[in-house]
Design a protein around this motif. Structure first.
Motif, PDB file in Angstrom:
ATOM      1  N   ASP A 196      27.016  12.193  50.053  1.00  0.00           N
ATOM      2  CA  ASP A 196      27.085  12.808  48.729  1.00  0.00           C
ATOM      3  C   ASP A 196      25.787  12.625  47.955  1.00  0.00           C
ATOM      4  OD1 ASP A 196      27.588  10.037  48.682  1.00  0.00           O
ATOM      5  OD2 ASP A 196      28.502  10.180  46.690  1.00  0.00           O
ATOM      6  N   LYS A 197      24.880  11.755  48.482  1.00  0.00           N
ATOM      7  CA  LYS A 197      23.637  11.464  47.773  1.00  0.00           C
ATOM      8  C   LYS A 197      22.385  11.973  48.477  1.00  0.00           C
ATOM      9  CE  LYS A 197      25.218   7.246  45.422  1.00  0.00           C
ATOM     10  NZ  LYS A 197      24.946   5.793  45.212  1.00  0.00           N
ATOM     11  N   ILE A 198      22.374  11.881  49.825  1.00  0.00           N
ATOM     12  CA  ILE A 198      21.155  12.189  50.578  1.00  0.00           C
ATOM     13  C   ILE A 198      21.472  13.145  51.723  1.00  0.00           C
ATOM     14  CG2 ILE A 198      19.243  11.209  51.925  1.00  0.00           C
ATOM     15  CD1 ILE A 198      19.676   8.590  50.427  1.00  0.00           C
ATOM     16  N   LYS A 199      20.535  14.048  52.017  1.00  0.00           N
ATOM     17  CA  LYS A 199      20.699  14.972  53.129  1.00  0.00           C
ATOM     18  C   LYS A 199      19.387  15.081  53.907  1.00  0.00           C
ATOM     19  CE  LYS A 199      19.487  18.993  50.254  1.00  0.00           C
ATOM     20  NZ  LYS A 199      19.944  20.285  49.693  1.00  0.00           N
ATOM     21  N   ARG A 200      19.491  15.502  55.167  1.00  0.00           N
ATOM     22  CA  ARG A 200      18.300  15.752  55.983  1.00  0.00           C
ATOM     23  C   ARG A 200      18.051  17.247  56.048  1.00  0.00           C
ATOM     24  NH1 ARG A 200      17.412  16.110  61.943  1.00  0.00           N
ATOM     25  NH2 ARG A 200      19.471  15.204  62.358  1.00  0.00           N
ATOM     26  N   LEU A 201      16.798  17.636  55.846  1.00  0.00           N
ATOM     27  CA  LEU A 201      16.448  19.046  55.936  1.00  0.00           C
ATOM     28  C   LEU A 201      16.415  19.495  57.391  1.00  0.00           C
ATOM     29  CD1 LEU A 201      13.529  19.298  53.323  1.00  0.00           C
ATOM     30  CD2 LEU A 201      16.004  19.567  52.947  1.00  0.00           C
ATOM     31  N   SER A 202      16.709  20.748  57.628  1.00  0.00           N
ATOM     32  CA  SER A 202      16.659  21.273  58.996  1.00  0.00           C
ATOM     33  C   SER A 202      15.225  21.343  59.504  1.00  0.00           C
ATOM     34  CB  SER A 202      17.300  22.665  59.047  1.00  0.00           C
ATOM     35  OG  SER A 202      16.652  23.548  58.150  1.00  0.00           O
ATOM     36  N   ALA A 203      14.290  21.510  58.586  1.00  0.00           N
ATOM     37  CA  ALA A 203      12.871  21.547  58.962  1.00  0.00           C
ATOM     38  C   ALA A 203      12.324  20.129  59.096  1.00  0.00           C
ATOM     39  CB  ALA A 203      12.069  22.311  57.910  1.00  0.00           C
ATOM     40  N   ALA A 204      11.554  19.875  60.157  1.00  0.00           N
ATOM     41  CA  ALA A 204      10.930  18.569  60.373  1.00  0.00           C
ATOM     42  C   ALA A 204       9.420  18.755  60.503  1.00  0.00           C
ATOM     43  CB  ALA A 204      11.490  17.914  61.632  1.00  0.00           C
ATOM     44  N   LEU A 205       8.681  17.678  60.252  1.00  0.00           N
ATOM     45  CA  LEU A 205       7.223  17.750  60.342  1.00  0.00           C
ATOM     46  C   LEU A 205       6.743  17.703  61.776  1.00  0.00           C
ATOM     47  CD1 LEU A 205       6.242  15.430  57.345  1.00  0.00           C
ATOM     48  CD2 LEU A 205       6.542  17.914  57.381  1.00  0.00           C
ATOM     49  N   GLY A 225      16.240   7.920  42.891  1.00  0.00           N
ATOM     50  CA  GLY A 225      15.343   8.868  42.256  1.00  0.00           C
ATOM     51  C   GLY A 225      13.930   8.383  42.008  1.00  0.00           C
ATOM     52  N   ARG A 226      13.533   7.292  42.654  1.00  0.00           N
ATOM     53  CA  ARG A 226      12.168   6.780  42.463  1.00  0.00           C
ATOM     54  C   ARG A 226      11.156   7.518  43.328  1.00  0.00           C
ATOM     55  NH1 ARG A 226      15.166   1.827  42.926  1.00  0.00           N
ATOM     56  NH2 ARG A 226      15.578   0.933  40.856  1.00  0.00           N
ATOM     57  N   VAL A 227      11.623   8.142  44.411  1.00  0.00           N
ATOM     58  CA  VAL A 227      10.792   9.049  45.206  1.00  0.00           C
ATOM     59  C   VAL A 227      11.582  10.346  45.370  1.00  0.00           C
ATOM     60  CG1 VAL A 227       9.553   7.215  46.443  1.00  0.00           C
ATOM     61  CG2 VAL A 227      11.677   8.152  47.410  1.00  0.00           C
ATOM     62  N   GLU A 228      10.885  11.418  45.657  1.00  0.00           N
ATOM     63  CA  GLU A 228      11.552  12.719  45.737  1.00  0.00           C
ATOM     64  C   GLU A 228      11.932  13.113  47.162  1.00  0.00           C
ATOM     65  OE1 GLU A 228       9.587  15.499  42.605  1.00  0.00           O
ATOM     66  OE2 GLU A 228       8.180  13.861  43.007  1.00  0.00           O
ATOM     67  N   ALA A 229      11.336  12.433  48.138  1.00  0.00           N
ATOM     68  CA  ALA A 229      11.680  12.666  49.545  1.00  0.00           C
ATOM     69  C   ALA A 229      11.248  11.449  50.355  1.00  0.00           C
ATOM     70  CB  ALA A 229      10.996  13.919  50.078  1.00  0.00           C
ATOM     71  N   VAL A 230      11.866  11.275  51.491  1.00  0.00           N
ATOM     72  CA  VAL A 230      11.493  10.224  52.445  1.00  0.00           C
ATOM     73  C   VAL A 230      11.287  10.878  53.802  1.00  0.00           C
ATOM     74  CG1 VAL A 230      12.395   8.277  53.789  1.00  0.00           C
ATOM     75  CG2 VAL A 230      12.550   8.245  51.308  1.00  0.00           C
ATOM     76  N   VAL A 231      10.233  10.477  54.492  1.00  0.00           N
ATOM     77  CA  VAL A 231       9.961  10.980  55.836  1.00  0.00           C
ATOM     78  C   VAL A 231      10.214   9.850  56.819  1.00  0.00           C
ATOM     79  CG1 VAL A 231       8.218  11.937  57.385  1.00  0.00           C
ATOM     80  CG2 VAL A 231       8.300  12.664  54.991  1.00  0.00           C
ATOM     81  N   SER A 232      11.065  10.118  57.816  1.00  0.00           N
ATOM     82  CA  SER A 232      11.506   9.054  58.730  1.00  0.00           C
ATOM     83  C   SER A 232      12.019   9.663  60.024  1.00  0.00           C
ATOM     84  CB  SER A 232      12.620   8.240  58.061  1.00  0.00           C
ATOM     85  OG  SER A 232      13.254   7.366  58.968  1.00  0.00           O
ATOM     86  N   ASP A 233      12.180   8.810  61.048  1.00  0.00           N
ATOM     87  CA  ASP A 233      12.861   9.235  62.267  1.00  0.00           C
ATOM     88  C   ASP A 233      14.251   9.756  61.915  1.00  0.00           C
ATOM     89  OD1 ASP A 233      11.170   8.803  64.540  1.00  0.00           O
ATOM     90  OD2 ASP A 233      11.351   6.661  64.195  1.00  0.00           O
ATOM     91  N   SER A 258      11.287  13.498  60.155  1.00  0.00           N
ATOM     92  CA  SER A 258      12.243  14.358  59.452  1.00  0.00           C
ATOM     93  C   SER A 258      12.151  14.113  57.952  1.00  0.00           C
ATOM     94  CB  SER A 258      13.662  14.096  59.941  1.00  0.00           C
ATOM     95  OG  SER A 258      13.817  14.498  61.288  1.00  0.00           O
ATOM     96  N   ILE A 259      12.552  15.089  57.187  1.00  0.00           N
ATOM     97  CA  ILE A 259      12.466  15.009  55.727  1.00  0.00           C
ATOM     98  C   ILE A 259      13.862  14.813  55.139  1.00  0.00           C
ATOM     99  CG2 ILE A 259      11.704  16.168  53.618  1.00  0.00           C
ATOM    100  CD1 ILE A 259       9.903  17.929  55.448  1.00  0.00           C
ATOM    101  N   PHE A 260      13.999  13.796  54.294  1.00  0.00           N
ATOM    102  CA  PHE A 260      15.263  13.492  53.638  1.00  0.00           C
ATOM    103  C   PHE A 260      15.080  13.606  52.132  1.00  0.00           C
ATOM    104  CE2 PHE A 260      15.373  11.525  57.738  1.00  0.00           C
ATOM    105  CZ  PHE A 260      16.687  11.667  58.169  1.00  0.00           C
ATOM    106  N   VAL A 261      16.045  14.234  51.481  1.00  0.00           N
ATOM    107  CA  VAL A 261      15.998  14.405  50.026  1.00  0.00           C
ATOM    108  C   VAL A 261      17.383  14.130  49.456  1.00  0.00           C
ATOM    109  CG1 VAL A 261      14.154  16.126  50.154  1.00  0.00           C
ATOM    110  CG2 VAL A 261      16.548  16.875  50.169  1.00  0.00           C
ATOM    111  N   ARG A 262      17.451  14.039  48.148  1.00  0.00           N
ATOM    112  CA  ARG A 262      18.751  13.915  47.491  1.00  0.00           C
ATOM    113  C   ARG A 262      19.517  15.229  47.645  1.00  0.00           C
ATOM    114  NH1 ARG A 262      19.680  10.080  43.354  1.00  0.00           N
ATOM    115  NH2 ARG A 262      20.827  11.716  42.241  1.00  0.00           N
ATOM    116  N   THR A 263      20.820  15.142  47.695  1.00  0.00           N
ATOM    117  CA  THR A 263      21.640  16.342  47.906  1.00  0.00           C
ATOM    118  C   THR A 263      21.501  17.356  46.773  1.00  0.00           C
ATOM    119  OG1 THR A 263      23.520  15.159  46.938  1.00  0.00           O
ATOM    120  CG2 THR A 263      23.372  15.198  49.341  1.00  0.00           C
ATOM    121  N   ASP A 264      21.140  16.881  45.580  1.00  0.00           N
ATOM    122  CA  ASP A 264      20.993  17.792  44.457  1.00  0.00           C
ATOM    123  C   ASP A 264      19.585  18.373  44.348  1.00  0.00           C
ATOM    124  OD1 ASP A 264      19.627  15.549  43.658  1.00  0.00           O
ATOM    125  OD2 ASP A 264      20.806  15.185  41.839  1.00  0.00           O
TER     126      ASP A 264
END
Length: 269
Positions: free
Chosen positions: A210-219, A189-197, A131-137
């Motif tokens: 308030d800082k991080i969210k998971r995208l609905s799309a997964a790899l 903010g040192r990476v722009e996304a994290v891929v993880s379970d 799954s892809i995780f990014v900052r909420t902003d």
């Protein structure tokens, strides 16, 4: 005559000593299976990477806790033995299994065709994936295609790293020994996304929505199982039998609700 007898005795002793030295200290090499060794010792030794919340990690007191830990403890209890955990870095955990540092791995191991060449697995007990995780902003990353030109974080030696290695166009893939470090760098903010379970990421961000969210799309989506040496089919089968009984009696549902807030085994008993 005494010299001949002495020589014969010496030869017999030498043969015995060398024969003994040639044997492995493992129970399976001495004519017993790993399962029989476990039953005799009353303990099953389990390899874990203890940096992967909520699956297996250290709480504030330093105690090993997590979904996998609770599951393994209950399965072992059903088998009539206790558990002993051996924390092991993920990038060396499979080598350690085949070197007999422990009896099995219960540590969110994705079942892949490549891993099946060197290990055998239980039936999947949960489904993970990349799954892809990014900052909420972050508004620039919405799917896997948007990772191009970006700095992405993942844990070293995981299937997420494998998935990312097959993708092109990313600026950099930073590999971390601990998943918690990857999410910390994402928050800062040192990476722009994290891929993880998804389970791991969701747990990590539960207090940082308030800082991080998971995208609905997964790899991708991956089955996760317990890993054993190829020679330990009897241990795998005994473990699976105990697991199935715990799923049927509702024990696993309670563990799921404890760590995930929902019953992932509902309608699967």
């Amino acid at each position: 005559m005494k010299k001949i007898v002495a020589l014969l005795i010496g030869l017999m002793i030498s043969v015995t000593v060398f024969a003994g030295c040639g044997k492995s200290t493992t129970s399976s090499d001495n004519g017993g299976s790993t399962l029989s060794k476990i039953k005799s010792a009353g303990t099953i030794v389990i390899g874990v990477d203890d940096t992967y919340p909520p699956m297996e990690f250290r709480d504030k007191s330093g105690k090993l806790v997590g979904f996998d830990v609770d599951v393994a403890d209950e399965v072992a209890k059903k088998m009539g033995v206790k558990t002993k955990y051996v924390p092991t870095s993920w990038d060396g955990i499979f080598l350690a299994l085949n070197s007999k540092k422990f009896d099995m791995i219960q540590s969110s191991v994705s079942i892949t065709d490549e891993r099946k060449k060197n290990m055998i697995f239980s039936e999947p007990y949960i489904y993970g994936g990349s799954s892809i995780f990014v900052r909420t902003d972050n508004t620039t990353i919405k799917t896997g295609d948007d990772l191009k030109g970006k700095i992405i974080g993942c844990q070293v030696g995981t299937t997420s790293q494998d998935v990312l290695s097959k993708m092109t166009g990313m600026k950099e893939v930073k590999k971390y020994n601990a998943m918690t470090d990857a999410f910390m760098d994402l928050a800062n903010g040192r990476v722009e996304a994290v891929v993880s379970d998804p389970e791991v990421g969701d747990y990590y961000i539960s207090s940082q929505k308030d800082k991080i969210k998971r995208l609905s799309a997964a790899l991708n989506e991956e089955p996760i199982g317990t890993a054993f040496r190829t020679s330990d089919k009897d241990l795998r089968d005994a473990y699976q039998k105990a697991f199935d009984e715990l799923k049927k009696d509702g024990t696993l549902s309670k563990i799921s609700e404890k760590w995930f807030g929902n019953d992932i085994y509902k309608d699967k008993k």
